[in-house]
Each structure stands twice: as structure tokens, then as C-alpha cells.
Enzyme design. Structure first.
Site, mmCIF file in Angstrom:
data_model
loop_
_atom_site.group_PDB
_atom_site.id
_atom_site.type_symbol
_atom_site.label_atom_id
_atom_site.label_comp_id
_atom_site.label_asym_id
_atom_site.label_seq_id
_atom_site.Cartn_x
_atom_site.Cartn_y
_atom_site.Cartn_z
ATOM 1 N N TRP A 104 41.069 3.808 -9.344
ATOM 2 C CA TRP A 104 42.333 3.108 -9.006
ATOM 3 C C TRP A 104 43.548 3.762 -8.781
ATOM 4 C CZ3 TRP A 104 40.882 -1.286 -7.212
ATOM 5 C CH2 TRP A 104 39.650 -2.024 -7.545
ATOM 6 N N ASP A 174 50.047 0.510 -13.808
ATOM 7 C CA ASP A 174 49.056 -0.486 -13.491
ATOM 8 C C ASP A 174 48.194 -0.861 -14.906
ATOM 9 O OD1 ASP A 174 46.989 -1.718 -12.773
ATOM 10 O OD2 ASP A 174 46.058 -0.193 -11.403
ATOM 11 N N LYS A 198 41.462 -10.109 -15.968
ATOM 12 C CA LYS A 198 40.516 -9.506 -16.835
ATOM 13 C C LYS A 198 41.230 -10.140 -18.355
ATOM 14 C CE LYS A 198 40.657 -5.812 -13.808
ATOM 15 N NZ LYS A 198 39.298 -5.866 -13.030
#
Ligand SMILES: Cc1ncc(COP(=O)(O)O)c(C=O)c1O
Length: 363
Positions: A104, A174, A198
Site C-alpha cells: 500500500w 493511511d 475494515k
């Protein structure tokens, strides 16, 4: 289990608290006696507005954010933030530091390079991403626009539980896969972002937290929808937001609040990690962790079994026994146990019982 549900260890979209599903179900056809579902109300109605503003307040309460922070509900996922952040904040002639701790981060770096100078302050690819950098491993630039971190690496299973000291340089983070999972000091963060799918509810809402002094450094002349100013000025109501996702998130946040807020989430997540990693450490020849111990994620535990055939058998038998989503990410293989906030410690205890039994039969 109630409603014949199973334990869901999916990495995202992921488990949501049962109480939230029940609330949505109970309010589905006739939201608060309005005769309509909340999704059928305008995003400009007082019915929706109450939920929208309450969701902002809940985020601020849970994270202990003062008036210097803006809370935004955007769309396009964390992946759009990978571009929006450098588009606004990576200023001409200056540099942004990026800490590469997994795929990511790599995606965020790729987007940033389209907009300006990027310094890789730590390159985890050199150690196959098995650890989170210590402070003295970071090569930070003086006067960088920001330092970008991925707080939890969903795929490799590493996590920053403490954040590095970046001095006066704001952190851009993030937090997609560990948002609101433990306490931390928000002050050093210029911007925090993540998809809801999530820890916060369904996919389709991107939560962004923006510190006002950092926000004011944004370059001007950016197209409306990609400009943070548009969304700050209009309280995330410039265009139609994801009203369903925000309503759902509101209920997840209320659930967290009623459970005791971030302190309770932290304790719950610490407990789960302790149970699972403790069992792995007692049986390292059969259940081998793939990252360094002090970098282990409380959200996604990655492990290998003695061979790939056993891993496939573990996933299949696990599923048949009521444990869903245990297969590791396709890029790394093995097993991954995603245990976000909604997963209770009981689920991990049950999983460990299954793991003991599996080892006894196959070890
Ligand atoms: C840490 C992290 N960042 C970013 C993303 C991408 O998020 P989105 O699909 O919301 O763009 C994910 C998705 O799993 C992730 O785990």
C-alpha cells in the site's frame, strides 16, 4: 451461533459488529417512524443531517480531536487519497518523505511521484517488509512537506503501534486497516485517511481527518472534487455523500463508544493479539509467524504452515468448521487472520482451539 453466523476473518470488507447489523435491520423499513429508510431521505434533509453531524462528533469524541481538526467523508477510497494528498500538499520545489512498509505504501509512492519530489525515508522492500522502521532507520528530509506512513500493513501483517517522531513535519497517514483500533496522539498528524471497510463499516466511505494548519498549506487551483477545501467548506456535502455508508459508520462508532471507546478497542485488540501470537510462539515449528515480533500487527496476523498443501487444507477445513477468510493475500501466500475491532476475543479463542486440533492431526 446466532442467525447461523460464522467467524469472519476477512481482510476487508470485513466483519461488522452484530449489534450494528441488528440495528440496521430493525430500522430498515421505517427509520425512526419516518415511514422511509434513511437511504431514501435527501442528503439535505434534517433526518440525514442529524446523522451526518453526529458522525463527525463521534469521530472527534473517539479520537479526542480538538477544533483544529476537520472530519471529512469522501469517496474513492484510500486509493484516491494516494493522489489527492500529493496533488494538494506536495509543493513545487519541496519534497515529501514516504516510508515504504508494504504494497500500500508502494501504491501511495507511485501516485506521489506524479506530482513532485519524493524521498523514500525507509525502504522496507530491502528486508521483505518484515519490520517497521525504528526511528534511527528513517532518513527524513529537513523541511519536508509531510512524512507519509501506512500505519498497518494489511498484506504483510506489520503495524506502527507507536509513531515515529517527525519533528515539526506533519504526518500523512493511511490508517485504512487500523483506524480507531488503539489510542494515539493525533497532534503530529496533518492528515489521516482510510476506507471504512475494515474497522468502520461498509466500503464506499473514505474517512479523512485534516489538521487545519496543514490544510492551509494546500496549493490552490485544484479541480473542485479533488480539492480538500471544497469538502471542508461544505461539511462533506458539496455533492451527494454516501449516506448509507455514513449512517452505517455512525452505528459502528456508537457501538465503539458504548464499548468504552478507543481504550476498550485497544484492550480488546491487545488481548486477541496476545492469544493468537502467544499460541504461535508456543508452536513455532508448525505455525511460523512471518514478520519480526516487535512489528507484528494487531489487525492482520500472517503465518506459514510447514508446507503449502497443509496451508490449503487448513483454509478449507477452517472454512468447513466456521472460520472464514483465512487465506493469505495472493501476493504472499500462507495464512492471514484479520481480527479488526468487530472480532471478539472469543473468536480467536475458538480459532486457536481449531489450530490445536489441526496440528494434532497433521503435525
Ligand atoms: C492499508 C491499506 N491502504 C489502502 C487500501 C486501499 O483502500 P481502498 O480500496 O479503499 O482504495 C487498503 C485496502 O485493503 C489497505 O489495506
Amino acid at each position: 451461533m446466532k442467525y447461523n453466523r460464522i467467524w469472519n476473518f476477512n481482510p476487508g470488507p470485513a466483519a461488522v459488529p452484530l449489534e450494528v447489523l441488528e440495528h440496521m435491520h430493525d430500522n430498515w423499513f421505517n427509520y425512526q417512524n419516518t415511514g422511509m429508510n434513511l437511504m431514501e431521505w435527501s442528503h439535505r434533509s434534517k433526518e440525514y443531517d442529524a446523522i451526518h453531524n453526529e458522525t463527525v462528533s463521534l469521530i472527534k469524541k473517539l479520537l479526542g480531536l480538538g477544533d483544529e481538526f476537520h472530519v471529512l467523508f469522501l469517496q474513492g477510497g484510500a486509493s484516491t487519497q494516494f493522489a489527492m494528498i500529493p496533488m494538494s500538499f506536495l509543493l513545487d520545489g519541496k519534497t515529501a518523505d514516504y516510508v515504504n512498509t508494504g504494497s500500500w505504501s508502494v501504491k501511495a509512492i507511485k501516485e506521489a511521484k506524479l506530482f513532485g519530489n519524493v524521498n523514500i525515508a525507509f525502504d522496507g522492500s530491502e528486508v521483505n517488509y518484515i519490520h517497521i522502521p525504528k526511528q534511527d532507520e528513517l532518513k527524513l528530509t529537513d523541511n519536508a512537506c509531510y512524512v507519509h506512513l501506512t500505519s498497518n500493513n494489511t498484506i504483510k501483517g506489520t503495524q506502527f503501534l507507536d509513531f515515529p517522531d517527525t519533528g515539526d513535519v506533519p504526518i500523512a497517514c493511511d490508517m485504512s486497516s487500523d483506524f480507531l483500533s488503539h489510542r494515539f496522539d493525533p497532534k503530529p498528524f496533518g492528515i489521516i485517511y482510510g476506507g471504512a471497510q475494515k474497522n468502520l463499516g461498509p466500503s464506499g466511505v473514505t474517512l479523512v481527518i485534516l489538521r487545519d494548519d496543514f490544510f492551509k498549506t494546500a496549493r490552490s487551483g485544484i479541480t473542485s472534487m479533488l480539492s480538500y477545501g471544497t469538502h471542508v467548506d461544505k461539511n462533506s456535502l458539496f455533492n451527494t455523500p454516501n449516506t448509507f455508508g455514513i449512517w452505517f459508520m455512525n452505528r459502528v462508532l456508537k457501538w465503539m463508544d458504548e464499548m468504552g471507546g478507543l481504550a476498550a478497542m485497544e484492550e480488546r485488540n491487545r488481548q486477541k493479539a496476545h492469544i493468537l501470537y502467544g499460541f504461535m510462539d508456543d508452536n513455532p515449528d508448525f505455525y511460523r509467524g512471518t514478520v519480526e515480533k516487535d512489528s507484528r500487527s494487531w489487525m492482520n496476523a500472517c503465518l506459514r504452515l510447514p508446507n503449502e498443501d497443509l496451508e490449503a487444507k487448513f483454509v478449507a477445513e477452517g472454512k468447513a468448521a466456521g472460520f472464514n477468510g483465512l487465506k493469505g493475500h495472493r501476493s504472499v501466500g500462507g495464512i492471514r487472520v484479520s481480527m479488526y475491532n468487530a472480532i471478539p476475543p472469543e473468536a480467536i479463542r475458538d480459532l486457536v482451539e481449531f489450530m490445536k486440533d489441526f496440528m494434532a492431526k497433521n503435525g
